[in-house]
Structure formats: C-alpha cells, structure tokens
Scaffold this active site. Structure first.
Site, mmCIF file in Angstrom:
data_model
loop_
_atom_site.group_PDB
_atom_site.id
_atom_site.type_symbol
_atom_site.label_atom_id
_atom_site.label_comp_id
_atom_site.label_asym_id
_atom_site.label_seq_id
_atom_site.Cartn_x
_atom_site.Cartn_y
_atom_site.Cartn_z
ATOM 1 C CG ASP A 1 -33.047 21.230 -44.102
ATOM 2 O OD1 ASP A 1 -32.961 20.602 -45.160
ATOM 3 O OD2 ASP A 1 -33.819 22.196 -43.941
ATOM 4 C CG ASP B 1 -17.842 23.118 -46.388
ATOM 5 O OD1 ASP B 1 -16.986 22.304 -46.052
ATOM 6 O OD2 ASP B 1 -17.952 24.238 -45.868
ATOM 7 C CG ASN C 1 -29.023 27.249 -47.206
ATOM 8 O OD1 ASN C 1 -29.254 27.425 -46.021
ATOM 9 N ND2 ASN C 1 -29.804 26.530 -48.001
ATOM 10 C CB CYS D 1 -34.589 27.775 -42.682
ATOM 11 S SG CYS D 1 -34.252 26.152 -43.400
ATOM 12 C CG HIS D 2 -38.543 25.801 -46.809
ATOM 13 N ND1 HIS D 2 -38.564 26.480 -48.008
ATOM 14 C CD2 HIS D 2 -37.671 24.792 -46.986
ATOM 15 C CE1 HIS D 2 -37.757 25.889 -48.872
ATOM 16 N NE2 HIS D 2 -37.206 24.876 -48.274
ATOM 17 C CG HIS E 1 -29.844 23.441 -42.498
ATOM 18 N ND1 HIS E 1 -29.073 23.576 -43.621
ATOM 19 C CD2 HIS E 1 -31.077 23.854 -42.869
ATOM 20 C CE1 HIS E 1 -29.807 24.048 -44.615
ATOM 21 N NE2 HIS E 1 -31.029 24.232 -44.176
#
Ligand code: NAD
Length: 454
Positions: free
Chosen positions: A262, A113, A148, A169-170, A198
């Site tokens: 993440d 969000d 994102n 994504c890293h 994530h």
C-alpha cells in the site's frame, strides 16, 4: 484454550479468512471464537458460515455470536478489531464534496482519511472506546488492530490506553509479487521491510544470502518496459499491478529503497495523482487502487464477495470447503495468536511502538517492522537508519500528519482540521478550505464530529 473475540465480525475482508486459518491451525482447534457485530444480518451470515466451515473441517472450535460488545470481551484472550464504522458510503459522500471543491479523489491523505472519514474521526473514536473496554473487561487480552487507519489507530491506542495492542496489515505481502516478477523462489529469499503502515520499504533483500537489489536493478534496466506492455501487467487488478508499476520503480529511484504494498498508494508523490491519465501512466490502466476506476473495482469486489457469502450461508447444500478451499490466507492474526498461545516462535510483520528500532523516530510512534513473536510476547528486530532523503521527504511528513490527525482528534480542534485541508497543495484559499470543511462536517453522518471539533 483461548477465547478469540472478533469485533466487527461482519467484515467482508477478514472474518472468512480468519475462520479458514483457524480451521487449519490444529493447535487452536479447541478455542472459543466469539463473533460480535452490530449488524444482525451480517453477524448471522458469518456465524452460519463459520460454524459450517468448522464442522466440515472437523474442528472442536466453539463459535458463539453476540451483538453485545461487553459480552464478547468477557473472558477474551485476543480481541480482533475489524470494524468499519458506517461502511464505505459516507466517505464517498465526503469525497464527492471535496471533488466539487476541486480536490480530485478527495482532500487529505489518500488512504487514511478515506478509511476514517474526515480526520479519521469515526474510526479513531471507535478504537478508543473499544480499547478502553478491553482495559476494563479483559486487561490481559491482546488487541489485534486490523481496522484502518492502522498507523494512527495503533499509535493512539498504545499512547492513550494500557491495552496490549499490535497493528496488522496484509499489505506487506506485496513483496511476493516482487519475487514472482523477478522469478525468485520465496524459500531462497530473505526480506526485511520497515516504515509505517501503508508506508513500508524493502530495507533488506537477500537471495541465497547475497544482496538481491542488483537482480531488481537488472530487471528494471532490461525487462521493465517489456513487462509494462505485457498482458500480465495490463490485465492485473490495480492492487496487484501497482507493486511493479512505473510508480514503484520511480519511487525506488528517488528514495533508494523499493516501496512495498500500500506504500504505492499512500506514500507516492502527489505528481503521480493529479488526474486519471497521470495515474494511469504511473499505476497501469486502472490508474491504481485509489483512482475512480480502481476504487470502484474494489468496492464492487467487496459487494460481490458479500453477495456470494449470503448465497453460500443460505444454502445448506453448499460444501463450503469446496467453494472456499482450506488454504492459509496469508493474514497474520491467527499465526500471531498461535505463537503467543502455544509458544511457537514466528517472524511476523507487525505495527508496534518504535522504541529505537528505526533511528530518528520517537519511541511512542508506531512503526511497521519485522518482529519475533512467542509466548513471551513481541520482540522487534532492529532496523537502524533509513536513507536520509526517504526520512526527510516521506517518513517525517507522514509522521507529522499522523500527529496532526491525533492532536485534532484528541483536542477536538477544528482549526487543526482546517489547517490540514489548507495545507493541501490544491487549496486555492483559506476561505475555500473552511468552506469545504464546514460542508463536510455539515453532512448528517458527521453530526457527532461537528460537535466534537469545536
Ligand atoms: P466491512 O464494512 O465489510 O465490515 C466492517 C464491519 O464492522 C461490518 O460488519 C459492520 O457492521 C461492523 N461494525 C460497524 N460498526 C460497528 C460497531 N460499532 N461495533 C461492531 N461492529 C461494527 O469492512 P471491511 O471491508 O471488511 O473492512 C474492515 C476494516 O478493515 C476497515 O477499516 C478496512 O479499512 C480495514 N482493512 C484492513 C486491512 C489490513 O490489512 N489491515 C485490509 C483491508 C481492509
């Protein structure tokens, strides 16, 4: 040679790293790079930095800039999306409104969000527009989705368009911090991480071909407490400290696999996040990436990097390769492009539709898994079953939330947005949830969202 078009090329996080990686990849030296952004100043700054860096590195890269998306997509073989619609400020306003309604650090998902505004509306809308343009203007191009929310965004694009999309994504590089803390050399270790973006877990962990989880267990038993009192842990920035924090160890205890990157932020249980003091207990002195301290540190860092770039771009005397030494960034965009364009087989960690790789997840849900990439494309490595408790208490609820976000977005369904807020465990009443939603949608930056969600 190939044309790489970067949409949102003013990105503080990505563009510098992509240019350095390109300048280190000889097999892509004669590529064309088209930088596209709607912010003229940022675009010019990145263009100046990129052309200067490429010259200092003696590459033949042809670098162009444009504010016209269609022009950027024309002839593209690879399109990298690093757009953040509206910047970070409006999301902070939404967060403040939610905090006034009693939702510490905002309502909804801790990461998705916040990165996309209410219901991730602004980002998702942009992703679909861009992917539709890719379908039309450069249908054979690969769309590399770095902006994102990668989980919702890559799933949306792969379902709703024919664009060939992969999410990058890293965050998975958090496993390197695990190895550092355990004092294991990267070349002796094999890892496999899988889940959603994530939300990835160490499913295989081998040291010299033997299961390395017992090494981690020994560290937890004998060294973890001491580590949590060390300067190394106490002085690490939140995005590093989280990886070997008490939260990581506790999540491993509960779910049976070690969480990576993440995952600590977005897949950790709510009871680590009730207030700053609780967050500090689980994630270290800053209270983790998304606490008021950690997130401010991150935004300050982005501002500092931007300012530094401005200074370098405007000073012709600065030798960029000295202030920004040419070493690979660890990002996967350029290795992905090199693998496809030059048929070099590499293993990467990408986000692609599941198609049976993780048992129990529908085929059209995007998962983050290890894959092999070469000229033929992307081939996934099968993962199989995840532990049952992890599936039922983390993966399925997160997947359901992704489906809810996409359903609300695709159907313009205001009631669905409301239900998502209402289901937040901190919601006191349905009326309160409605008041929060209406207040957030009443913000000027949400005027389009307010019309969209009927
Ligand atoms: P940023 O604000 O520095 O850069 C975003 C750029 O997008 C800006 O230059 C802005 O002008 C541009 N932009 C906005 N709307 C646009 C439009 N309609 N067309 C073209 N350009 C437009 O953001 P950042 O901090 O570099 O982050 C970029 C994105 O990457 C965010 O979504 C962030 O959440 C994400 N991110 C992903 C990862 C990952 O590993 N996948 C890591 C960090 C950040």
């Amino acid at each position: 040679m190939v044309q790489i078009s970067v949409i949102g090329a003013g990105s503080v996080v990505f563009t510098g790293r992509l240019i350095v990686d390109l300048c280190l990849t000889r097999s892509l030296f004669s590529s064309t790079v088209v930088l596209m952004d709607i912010d003229k100043k940022r675009l010019n700054m990145m263009y100046n930095l990129a052309t200067k860096y490429a010259r200092e590195m003696n590459t033949d890269l042809s670098i162009k800039k444009t504010m016209d998306r269609e022009e950027a997509l024309n002839g593209a073989d690879f399109v990298i999306n690093t757009v953040k619609v509206g910047g970070y400020e409006p999301m902070e306003i939404e967060r403040k409104i939610a905090e006034n309604h009693g939702y510490y650090r905002g309502s909804g998902d801790r990461v998705s969000d916040y990165y996309g505004g209410i219901g991730a509306f602004h980002q998702l809308k942009f992703f679909l527009d861009l992917a539709s343009d890719v379908e039309e203007i450069c249908p054979d191009a690969w769309l590399i989705q770095a902006a994102n929310p990668v989980f919702e965004g890559t799933t949306l694009i792969s379902r709703e368009t024919k664009a060939k999309v992969v999410g990058v994504c890293h965050g998975h590089s958090g496993y390197i911090d695990v190895l550092k803390t355990l004092d294991l050399k990267q070349e002796d270790v094999t890892v496999k991480m899988a889940g959603f973006n994530h939300n990835i877990w160490l499913v295989d962990f081998l040291y010299n071909d033997e299961n390395a989880y017992p090494i981690l267990d020994q560290w937890i038993k004998k060294k973890a407490e001491e580590y949590w009192k060390s300067d190394e842990y106490l002085n690490s920035p939140p995005w590093t400290a989280e990886q070997m924090s008490p939260a990581a160890v506790d999540m491993y205890r509960i779910f049976g696999l070690f969480p990576i990157g993440d995952t600590l932020r977005s897949a950790s249980p709510w009871w680590y996040h009730t207030d700053l003091k609780t967050k500090q207990r689980w994630f270290g002195p800053s209270g983790g990436f998304d606490s008021e301290i950690g997130w401010s540190m991150y935004l300050d860092l982005l501002r500092e990097v931007l300012e530094q770039m401005r200074v370098w771009a405007s000073d012709p005397g600065t030798a960029l390769t000295e202030v920004y030494p040419p070493t690979f960034s660890g990002e996967q965009h350029i290795p992905f492009i090199d693998a496809i364009a030059n048929d070099k087989k590499v293993q990467l960690q990408l986000n692609i539709p599941n198609k049976g790789m993780i048992s129990g997840i529908p085929d059209d849900v995007v998962v983050e898994v290890p894959v092999l990439v070469d000229r033929i494309g992307v081939r996934a490595i099968r993962i199989g079953q995840l532990p049952k408790r992890l599936m039922l208490h983390v993966m399925m609820p997160r997947m359901l939330r992704m489906e809810q976000v996409l359903q609300a977005f695709l159907d313009g369904d205001r009631e669905s947005l409301l239900l998502m807020i209402a289901e937040d465990r901190r919601t006191r009443s349905f009326e309160d949830a409605r008041a929060l939603l209406e207040e957030q949608l009443g913000e000027s930056w949400n005027s389009e969202a307010a019309k969209h969600y009927k």
